[in-house]
Enzyme design. Sequence first.
Site, short mmCIF file in Angstrom:
data_model
loop_
_atom_site.label_atom_id
_atom_site.label_comp_id
_atom_site.label_asym_id
_atom_site.label_seq_id
_atom_site.Cartn_x
_atom_site.Cartn_y
_atom_site.Cartn_z
N HIS A 144 -8.20 1.09 -0.77
CA HIS A 144 -8.14 0.12 -1.89
C HIS A 144 -9.54 -0.36 -2.29
O HIS A 144 -9.73 -1.55 -2.59
CB HIS A 144 -7.22 -1.05 -1.53
CG HIS A 144 -5.82 -0.61 -1.26
ND1 HIS A 144 -4.96 -0.19 -2.26
CD2 HIS A 144 -5.13 -0.46 -0.10
CE1 HIS A 144 -3.81 0.17 -1.72
NE2 HIS A 144 -3.89 0.03 -0.42
N SER A 179 0.83 -1.19 0.00
CA SER A 179 0.00 0.00 0.00
C SER A 179 0.87 1.26 0.00
O SER A 179 1.63 1.49 -0.95
CB SER A 179 -0.97 -0.02 1.18
OG SER A 179 -1.92 1.02 1.07
#
Length: 304
Positions: free
Chosen positions: A195, A90
């Site tokens: 996400h 991430s």
Amino acid sequence: MGKIAFVFSGQGAQKAGMGKAFYEANETVKVLFDGAEEIRKGTLKQCFEGTAEELKETQNTQPCLYLADLAAAIALSETGVMPDGVAGFSLGELPALAFAGACSHLDGFQLAMKRGELMAKAAAEHPASMLAVMKLDNTKVEAICKQFKQVYPVNYNAPGQLVVAGAKEEMDAFSKAIREAGGRGMPVAVGGGFHSPFMDEAAKEFGEAVTTFKLKQPEIAVYSNYTTKPYTGDVCFLMEHQINHSLRWQESIERMAADGFDTFVEVGVGDTLKKLIKRILPEAKVYSVSNMEEVQKIKEELGC
């Protein structure tokens, strides 16, 4: 020995004191952190003394964790331990890109600031949380998600661990459904539903912001969370789409193994990625680096 990879810690790993050991021991890191402090006042205090609540706020987490990740990678590489490729979880993909030469270290810091700011804004507009689901296979978790309007499978971390993002008003019922199916849920210490479609606007705005920075192709392979393959072509496109699409960590690590990587070093904070990789690749050599003692230990073990 096969190839060595550095893997950069992601949001959720943050804690007070991160990066301080490297700041005090490494001149390159000190220059980086002091430069970041000039750009964003209060950053050093947040890194070294921030409260758990303060560091959970996305606009604080991302620039601070960016620095801690990059500090560990710099300190380790300056001892002679150099990776053949990198990946980041991430937010960790940003310091991975900066380390690989896709942008300057301080431009990467400003990108982390912008990313955190935009994702925090999206999180405030679309209240959501994230839950790590364990003890169920991915297809079962995906099927349960489909029973809800705004619950999405987002982080494919390792066998038996899939993180979902969901609207806050649906998460109690979702957690109950997981328990009834024989699974277990653990809240993730982040400030939004990352996400996922909750981040669509943040991704769009970040994509626009990225174009104002000087970016180039990485000098070593950077495995993308979005495609699971090394960055090629449009760097901006991949950085943008990573924000609002599923993070395919397990698949990325499996691809790296197929490409010859057998040694993984988590650089940054804690050992979450180390544990995940050990579950994905039990035969791999896996380490984590959060302080200078661990740097020295890894240097000796790898014979660099």
